[in-house]
Design an enzyme around this catalytic site. Sequence first.
Site, short mmCIF file in Angstrom:
data_model
loop_
_atom_site.label_atom_id
_atom_site.label_comp_id
_atom_site.label_asym_id
_atom_site.label_seq_id
_atom_site.Cartn_x
_atom_site.Cartn_y
_atom_site.Cartn_z
N HIS A 1 8.43 10.02 10.37
CA HIS A 1 7.44 9.11 10.40
C HIS A 1 6.94 7.83 11.55
O HIS A 1 5.84 7.86 11.84
CB HIS A 1 7.39 7.79 8.78
CG HIS A 1 5.97 8.04 8.29
ND1 HIS A 1 4.93 7.83 9.55
CD2 HIS A 1 5.46 8.07 7.42
CE1 HIS A 1 4.07 7.26 8.50
NE2 HIS A 1 4.05 7.66 7.00
N TYR B 1 -1.58 0.14 -2.43
CA TYR B 1 -1.89 0.67 -0.66
C TYR B 1 -2.38 1.07 -1.06
O TYR B 1 -2.36 2.66 -1.31
CB TYR B 1 -0.94 0.53 -0.04
CG TYR B 1 -0.80 0.87 1.06
CD1 TYR B 1 0.10 -0.13 2.13
CD2 TYR B 1 -0.60 1.66 1.88
CE1 TYR B 1 0.25 -0.14 3.72
CE2 TYR B 1 -0.20 2.43 2.99
CZ TYR B 1 0.16 1.49 4.10
OH TYR B 1 -0.26 1.35 5.76
N THR C 1 -2.43 2.92 11.50
CA THR C 1 -3.08 3.00 9.89
C THR C 1 -3.04 1.19 9.64
O THR C 1 -2.99 0.37 10.74
CB THR C 1 -1.86 3.58 9.67
OG1 THR C 1 -0.70 2.60 9.24
CG2 THR C 1 -1.02 4.64 9.38
#
EC number: 2.3.1.21
Length: 778
Positions: free
Chosen positions: A475, A591, A604
Amino acid sequence: MAEAHQAVAFQFTITPEGIDLQLSYQALNQIYLSGVRSWKKRVSRVRNSLIKGVYPASPSSWLFVSIAILATMYMRSDPSMGLITKIQHHLPLSLHMSLSAQGQTMLSALVFSTLLWLSLILALRFCLKLLLSYHRWMFEQHGRVSNFTKVWVTLLGLLSSRKPLLYSYQTSLPHLPVPAIKDTLSRYLRSVRPLLNDLEYKRMSELASDFEKNLGNRLQRYLKLKALWATNYVSDWWEEYIYLRGRGPIMVNSNYYGMDFLYVTPTSVQAARAGNTITALLLYRRKVNREELKPSRVPGTVIPLCAAQCERMFNTTRTPGEETDVLQHWQDSEFVAVYHKGRFFRLWVYRAGRLMSPRELEYQIQKILDDPSPPQPGEEKLGALTAGDRIPWAQVRKQYFSSGVNKRSLDVIEKAAFFITLDDEEQGMRGEDPAGNLDRYAKSLLHGKCYDRWFDKSFSIVIYKNGKNGLNAEHSWADAPTVAHLWEYTLATDAFHLGYTEDGHCKGEVEPLLPHPQRLLWDIPLEVQAQQCSSLAVAQALADDVDCHIVHFRDFGKGRIKKLRVSPDAFVQISLQLAYYRDRGSFCLTYEASMTRLFREGRTETVRSCTNESAAFVKALENGEDEESCRRLFRLASETHQNLYRMAMTGAGIDRHLFCLYVVSKYLGVDSPFLKEVLSEPWRLSTSQTPIQQIELFDLKNHPDYVSLGGGFGPVADDGYGVSYIITGEDMINFHVSSKHSCNQTDSHRFGAQISKALKDIMTVLSSSPKVQSKKLL
């Protein structure tokens, strides 16, 4: 070793008659062709740097400007207002001696033309940056576009009329703005209001007020200074502190997965699926390297998104450190790393300077599958080191993999274009229990056996025994939309462009004398094997605790939702609020991932989907209020959610700003009770939509079964849910739900059922509107 002998280009021996030189022309030819490929890439990079460096103009526009200036001078007019004459006076003495007066004038005119051309380029780029800094268009209602926005769209279209390369817009994208502290705190307090009672809310308001009056402004000044200096004031800290400094396992906690087609598997031949998948991925890499990919844009617009995350897609590995990990990226790699039944291989993917055909790659993969050799001691579960805690892996890597045969083999894995696992299991929606098999498929991609993936690679491809495939992505280097774009291209190219023969094999021919896949050699001591066992135990406990469930929702999709004039994403998010409330009897901090790629190096931002408005709708529905009131409250909640999403996209979010203020406070060595409490709040419902970005690649009209399942991730909180969803086509929504078995309050299957029920209940309420009913009758 045979591979070593094949690599020798020449040999010589000293004899009484002199030196006997033996040349291997085949090897020299391979070296020559490999060098040609390397030089072609260098020339391409230089050419692309020139093209994107002058965008939105073109290199050929220099010729136009030069001819125009020379033509004007030929007509005895000086467009430079004397500057050409001044340039001529400042030419080096050697040029005055060697050139005639006319030649000096011509040279001076060309210098002036070049300077004018560069000035025009800078002006155009400045105008483009100003245009891309305008974001009010996003807040205008559909069908009610202002005249200002119409003019803006026209100007942006004119400046973007030239076909851009992948990175052409990068220097023209605006920098992420730093919101005012007062605005961020106000939005934060509004976001937590439905989660707190009156006393708790009053206490939090006092903490926020005290922070704003005292420490906040000091931290804000440092943050604004960073924003002036750095390309993006968030991204480097986000990458370092959220990802690279994490010392726990990245498997499940950070890495995520992507799945194959839902209903079809293009071939059941494992080696063939691997051959086409590898080819499609490398064709995508070629497009990235040549910058031939179209820049991603906001759907339905000409507005570009930042492409910086593409730079580290291939040839990238996260290497462990005792305090922080490091992302290492190499410019190129001519091989991939392959794992099968406990053995590691290097598979060369180029031959004589060309990419091997899918059939040749299938042939090579089949050799690996047919190889009967056993794993070396400690080789089979070596990947467990990447699945466990980071500090032991860093220590072992430094001590035992820094030299010798272990370093050479580890370099192959880390420098490979990507990692491939040839799994010996079958997966997919199949058999007598398709739903249960889908869940097992998701778990397999998320963590596998905890030692048969290399979780440090930017992404790893998994090819199953029955031809099904999938990926597991690290990630830290990029977010899911970037990987999803790659995966969409891979699936479409594999199925629709490369294709297979009738018996399921790759198309093409096999060149004789292909180099064999190379077994990697290891010398793994008992100490490392002991650490493998420890890391595997940690990873296995984590994997066993994950409860994955896929909800394949077919009652309706975005088609019916859009007919109600509702945002599909808002519809799903409010449904998730209703589902969670029914599941746990309360609301929670939610979230939802939103992108900030309208800005340079943006990643993000968080959309806090649990709002006062969504909570009011859920309570009204659960309390049995009349349908008209529920519809009105739903519309209000939907509009609020859409507005929050737009604000997050345009740099007016909450969480990244507060996160950076917290980092600054740590650098300054000061504590903030407010920031400490905010950053410690658990996200019990973590959600993300997987967007479909390249629908044109999939012919769903003629091939309706070739729909994507999307992907998912592990739960963020130990007592919460992770929910990823993909709105596929007009009539399908797929959800990937995860939680932990160790929490007796959560159950992924139960929550999945609540999601389905919430979707249907909300659709029933909205569809019962008299306006909707009259449209149905018509």
